[in-house]
Design a protein around this motif. Structure first.
Motif, PDB file in Angstrom:
ATOM      1  N   PHE A 339     -56.446 -16.078  17.084  1.00  0.00           N
ATOM      2  CA  PHE A 339     -55.439 -16.767  17.890  1.00  0.00           C
ATOM      3  C   PHE A 339     -54.058 -16.199  17.570  1.00  0.00           C
ATOM      4  O   PHE A 339     -53.207 -16.172  18.505  1.00  0.00           O
ATOM      5  CB  PHE A 339     -55.591 -18.053  17.634  1.00  0.00           C
ATOM      6  CG  PHE A 339     -56.858 -18.821  18.180  1.00  0.00           C
ATOM      7  CD1 PHE A 339     -57.530 -18.374  19.326  1.00  0.00           C
ATOM      8  CD2 PHE A 339     -57.743 -19.721  17.295  1.00  0.00           C
ATOM      9  CE1 PHE A 339     -58.590 -18.818  20.156  1.00  0.00           C
ATOM     10  CE2 PHE A 339     -58.658 -20.221  17.740  1.00  0.00           C
ATOM     11  CZ  PHE A 339     -59.412 -19.914  18.968  1.00  0.00           C
ATOM     12  N   LYS A 342     -53.615 -13.184  19.475  1.00  0.00           N
ATOM     13  CA  LYS A 342     -53.433 -13.314  20.932  1.00  0.00           C
ATOM     14  C   LYS A 342     -51.917 -13.983  21.211  1.00  0.00           C
ATOM     15  O   LYS A 342     -51.626 -13.608  22.074  1.00  0.00           O
ATOM     16  CB  LYS A 342     -54.479 -14.392  21.278  1.00  0.00           C
ATOM     17  CG  LYS A 342     -54.282 -15.027  22.639  1.00  0.00           C
ATOM     18  CD  LYS A 342     -55.519 -16.229  22.827  1.00  0.00           C
ATOM     19  CE  LYS A 342     -55.394 -16.909  24.330  1.00  0.00           C
ATOM     20  NZ  LYS A 342     -56.437 -17.822  24.508  1.00  0.00           N
ATOM     21  N   TYR A 343     -51.572 -14.979  20.494  1.00  0.00           N
ATOM     22  CA  TYR A 343     -50.250 -15.360  20.940  1.00  0.00           C
ATOM     23  C   TYR A 343     -49.201 -14.866  20.387  1.00  0.00           C
ATOM     24  O   TYR A 343     -48.076 -14.783  21.077  1.00  0.00           O
ATOM     25  CB  TYR A 343     -50.396 -16.888  20.447  1.00  0.00           C
ATOM     26  CG  TYR A 343     -51.330 -17.804  20.906  1.00  0.00           C
ATOM     27  CD1 TYR A 343     -51.143 -18.048  22.570  1.00  0.00           C
ATOM     28  CD2 TYR A 343     -52.532 -18.539  20.768  1.00  0.00           C
ATOM     29  CE1 TYR A 343     -52.000 -18.873  23.300  1.00  0.00           C
ATOM     30  CE2 TYR A 343     -53.207 -18.990  21.330  1.00  0.00           C
ATOM     31  CZ  TYR A 343     -52.879 -19.291  22.382  1.00  0.00           C
ATOM     32  OH  TYR A 343     -53.897 -20.003  23.501  1.00  0.00           O
ATOM     33  N   LYS A 346     -48.631 -12.549  23.479  1.00  0.00           N
ATOM     34  CA  LYS A 346     -48.292 -13.371  24.710  1.00  0.00           C
ATOM     35  C   LYS A 346     -46.805 -13.588  24.369  1.00  0.00           C
ATOM     36  O   LYS A 346     -45.997 -13.617  25.383  1.00  0.00           O
ATOM     37  CB  LYS A 346     -49.213 -14.700  24.659  1.00  0.00           C
ATOM     38  CG  LYS A 346     -48.883 -15.487  25.912  1.00  0.00           C
ATOM     39  CD  LYS A 346     -49.545 -16.591  25.924  1.00  0.00           C
ATOM     40  CE  LYS A 346     -49.049 -17.944  27.108  1.00  0.00           C
ATOM     41  NZ  LYS A 346     -49.966 -18.728  27.328  1.00  0.00           N
ATOM     42  N   TYR A 347     -46.433 -14.073  23.311  1.00  0.00           N
ATOM     43  CA  TYR A 347     -45.205 -14.378  22.968  1.00  0.00           C
ATOM     44  C   TYR A 347     -44.010 -13.223  22.609  1.00  0.00           C
ATOM     45  O   TYR A 347     -42.949 -13.631  21.950  1.00  0.00           O
ATOM     46  CB  TYR A 347     -44.938 -15.817  22.206  1.00  0.00           C
ATOM     47  CG  TYR A 347     -45.810 -16.876  22.829  1.00  0.00           C
ATOM     48  CD1 TYR A 347     -45.050 -17.291  24.050  1.00  0.00           C
ATOM     49  CD2 TYR A 347     -46.825 -17.317  22.390  1.00  0.00           C
ATOM     50  CE1 TYR A 347     -45.797 -18.508  24.789  1.00  0.00           C
ATOM     51  CE2 TYR A 347     -47.374 -18.668  23.107  1.00  0.00           C
ATOM     52  CZ  TYR A 347     -46.895 -18.962  24.539  1.00  0.00           C
ATOM     53  OH  TYR A 347     -47.507 -19.913  24.845  1.00  0.00           O
ATOM     54  N   GLU A 375     -56.624 -23.496  17.763  1.00  0.00           N
ATOM     55  CA  GLU A 375     -55.668 -22.704  18.770  1.00  0.00           C
ATOM     56  C   GLU A 375     -54.609 -23.253  19.190  1.00  0.00           C
ATOM     57  O   GLU A 375     -53.582 -22.379  19.130  1.00  0.00           O
ATOM     58  CB  GLU A 375     -56.757 -22.576  19.803  1.00  0.00           C
ATOM     59  CG  GLU A 375     -56.110 -21.533  21.012  1.00  0.00           C
ATOM     60  CD  GLU A 375     -57.064 -21.035  22.049  1.00  0.00           C
ATOM     61  OE1 GLU A 375     -56.564 -20.275  23.201  1.00  0.00           O
ATOM     62  OE2 GLU A 375     -58.013 -21.656  22.145  1.00  0.00           O
ATOM     63  N   HIS A 376     -54.362 -24.419  19.450  1.00  0.00           N
ATOM     64  CA  HIS A 376     -53.196 -25.062  19.878  1.00  0.00           C
ATOM     65  C   HIS A 376     -52.267 -25.043  18.543  1.00  0.00           C
ATOM     66  O   HIS A 376     -51.001 -24.849  18.866  1.00  0.00           O
ATOM     67  CB  HIS A 376     -53.433 -26.657  20.208  1.00  0.00           C
ATOM     68  CG  HIS A 376     -54.225 -26.483  21.581  1.00  0.00           C
ATOM     69  ND1 HIS A 376     -54.558 -27.664  22.100  1.00  0.00           N
ATOM     70  CD2 HIS A 376     -54.381 -25.634  22.592  1.00  0.00           C
ATOM     71  CE1 HIS A 376     -55.250 -27.441  23.334  1.00  0.00           C
ATOM     72  NE2 HIS A 376     -55.114 -26.082  23.576  1.00  0.00           N
ATOM     73  N   GLU A 379     -50.767 -21.539  18.361  1.00  0.00           N
ATOM     74  CA  GLU A 379     -50.038 -21.257  19.418  1.00  0.00           C
ATOM     75  C   GLU A 379     -48.392 -21.862  19.221  1.00  0.00           C
ATOM     76  O   GLU A 379     -47.499 -21.363  19.438  1.00  0.00           O
ATOM     77  CB  GLU A 379     -50.438 -21.764  20.707  1.00  0.00           C
ATOM     78  CG  GLU A 379     -49.672 -21.280  22.083  1.00  0.00           C
ATOM     79  CD  GLU A 379     -49.945 -21.748  23.449  1.00  0.00           C
ATOM     80  OE1 GLU A 379     -49.651 -21.306  24.388  1.00  0.00           O
ATOM     81  OE2 GLU A 379     -51.096 -22.717  23.454  1.00  0.00           O
ATOM     82  N   LYS A 380     -48.443 -23.164  18.769  1.00  0.00           N
ATOM     83  CA  LYS A 380     -47.260 -23.970  18.471  1.00  0.00           C
ATOM     84  C   LYS A 380     -46.547 -23.206  17.441  1.00  0.00           C
ATOM     85  O   LYS A 380     -45.156 -23.013  17.627  1.00  0.00           O
ATOM     86  CB  LYS A 380     -47.756 -25.225  18.225  1.00  0.00           C
ATOM     87  CG  LYS A 380     -46.561 -26.268  18.008  1.00  0.00           C
ATOM     88  CD  LYS A 380     -46.822 -27.619  17.893  1.00  0.00           C
ATOM     89  CE  LYS A 380     -45.677 -28.766  17.635  1.00  0.00           C
ATOM     90  NZ  LYS A 380     -46.229 -30.077  17.228  1.00  0.00           N
ATOM     91  N   ILE A 383     -44.817 -20.215  18.639  1.00  0.00           N
ATOM     92  CA  ILE A 383     -43.590 -20.399  19.674  1.00  0.00           C
ATOM     93  C   ILE A 383     -42.418 -20.775  18.629  1.00  0.00           C
ATOM     94  O   ILE A 383     -41.300 -20.293  19.223  1.00  0.00           O
ATOM     95  CB  ILE A 383     -44.075 -21.553  20.705  1.00  0.00           C
ATOM     96  CG1 ILE A 383     -44.996 -21.120  21.558  1.00  0.00           C
ATOM     97  CG2 ILE A 383     -43.044 -22.035  21.339  1.00  0.00           C
ATOM     98  CD1 ILE A 383     -45.685 -21.861  22.417  1.00  0.00           C
TER      99      ILE A 383
END
Length: 457
Positions: A339, A342-343, A346-347, A375-376, A379-380, A383
């Motif tokens: 993950f 992945k993120y 993405k970011y 996963e969340h 991602e957090k 970010i």
């Protein structure tokens, strides 16, 4: 005998009798009407391939306007149905007008039996071809939709997940019904997709249906399909999920949420291997491989009278239990790094890494939300990160004292117990050392000393 259903509409009963005698030995069903006003209601109930339609119904009329009107009505609602016009008046302009309006062909009274049979057979085949093309276009649309869906993979090599995958490989080659159980967020749909990928149906569709998200009023339409006009918003024929999954796999997720009175309808479709669209009387055979999933205890629901026992037996030939993330050891880190990759892409933060202390924190956490929660959390953290290193304080995890009905056992070693209490306080106050120290009943400096002792950053 040719397959096909034919409707003959003519106000002359002798014409109807002659055509019915000629065609009934050649086709599956032949029906007759003397009143054209009944055409629409008849076609709503009984699907046809061909309508043999008289051009004139009023005595002395020879304009063909009535026939043209009803031709337009039929083609507007049922464009796949072939319409062959019949008239005693060999007017070329009238024939051309009918063909331009959508008629398949045009025959004159009196007719030649051989020529009429050839015309009717060709028109029926054309109707059947139109229907097949429409079904193929819908299937192509659904296939493209499925191909656009992002592909996900099963990550991990723990003994627990390997045991599941070994079972998956054994049952995938069969067509047996499979029930997948496990907590929310454990990846039950991924297991279903892996079964489909390894099966002989892999080149066909896997159709996923969230049974808990389907409203009771649309249940039959969503699963079994509907015909045009079956209800207010049914503006065209639509295949249900069973038909779309034909020759492929049907995945019924959250099946434990299905109300009891709808379970009987599902069971009937599964037993008969056929469905009937809403508004139709025509059963459609389906060839599917069924996979179901739930986080509910179905045997307990059966005892409470909330789930049909016969349906449970039908869907539960093979049972696969997906382990919770907390039982999968280092798979937590493998998934976290997956993950993270992945993120960070993405970011646009390609240099982010998780340090060792943060990894320990992830391993200690019990993950009540399983993979979805992990996963969340990743991602957090990506970010909100302000450096290239993700530290323990970058992960805001909820304190958990119990999972399900089982309490989490605290460490038995005194030092481990102290370290555990410190980490719990720091998790609760990730950016406030003073508040964490007060929670522990020690001074700020003492907390710093103990964090140094236990290499907590």
């Amino acid at each position: 005998m040719s397959s096909g259903n034919i409707l003959i509409v003519d106000d002359n009963r002798s014409i109807l009798t002659a055509l019915e005698l000629l065609l009934s030995s050649e086709f599956d069903h032949v029906e007759c009407l003397t009143n054209p006003n009944r055409i629409t209601s008849f076609l709503e109930k009984y699907p046809c391939n061909l309508v043999l339609l008289d051009m004139n119904f009023k005595t002395g009329a020879n304009t063909g306007n009535e026939g043209i009107y009803w031709l337009q009505q039929i083609k507007a609602k049922y464009p796949h149905i072939s319409v062959v016009m019949i008239t005693a008046y060999g007017d070329v302009e009238l024939a051309v007008k009918a063909l331009k309006t959508g008629a398949t062909d045009f025959v004159l009274k009196p007719w030649d039996n051989t020529k009429l049979l050839a015309t009717v057979k060709a028109a029926v085949q054309l109707s059947q071809s139109r229907k097949e093309v429409k079904a193929l276009k819908q299937r192509e649309k659904d296939l493209k939709s499925g191909l656009r869906a992002p592909q996900k993979h099963i990550i991990g090599s723990s003994p627990q997940i390997m045991q599941v995958l070994n079972l998956v490989r054994k049952v995938a080659k069969t067509d047996t019904n499979i029930l997948i159980t496990g907590e929310n967020g454990t990846g039950k749909e991924l297991i279903a997709r892996e079964i489909h990928r390894l099966s002989h149906r892999k080149d066909e569709m896997l159709i996923s249906v969230d049974m808990g998200a389907i409203s009771e009023t649309l249940f039959e339409s969503e699963l079994f399909g509907h015909v045009k006009g079956a209800f207010t918003d049914a503006k065209e024929d639509r295949a249900g999920k069973f038909e779309i999954a034909n020759h492929g796999t049907l995945f019924l997720d959250e099946i434990g949420n299905l109300p009891l009175h709808l379970q009987a309808k599902l069971l009937t479709a599964l037993q008969n291997r056929q469905v009937t669209r809403v508004g139709s009387n025509h059963p459609v055979p389906v060839d599917i491989r069924l996979i179901s999933a739930t986080n509910c205890n179905l045997p307990a629901l059966v005892k409470e009278g909330l789930f049909r026992e016969d349906l449970l037996y039908r869907i539960n030939t093979i049972h696969i239990e997906v382990p919770p993330l907390r039982d999968r050891g280092d798979d937590i880190l493998a998934l976290a790094n997956f993950f993270l990759k992945k993120y960070t892409a993405k970011y646009h933060k390609p240099h982010l890494k998780i340090n060792h202390q943060a990894e320990e924190k992830l391993l200690r956490y019990q993950w009540p939300g399983n993979i979805r929660e992990l996963e969340h959390s990743i991602e957090k953290a990506v970010i909100l990160s302000e450096s290239n290193i993700l530290k323990p304080n970058d992960f805001f995890l909820k304190p958990v004292t119990g999972i399900g009905h089982a309490m989490i056992a605290p460490p038995l070693n005194l030092e481990e117990m102290e370290k555990h209490l410190i980490l719990t306080a720091l998790d609760k106050y990730p950016s406030n050392i003073t508040a964490a120290a007060e929670q522990l009943g020690i001074t700020r400096q003492t907390l710093y000393n103990k964090m140094k002792k236990y290499n907590i950053k």
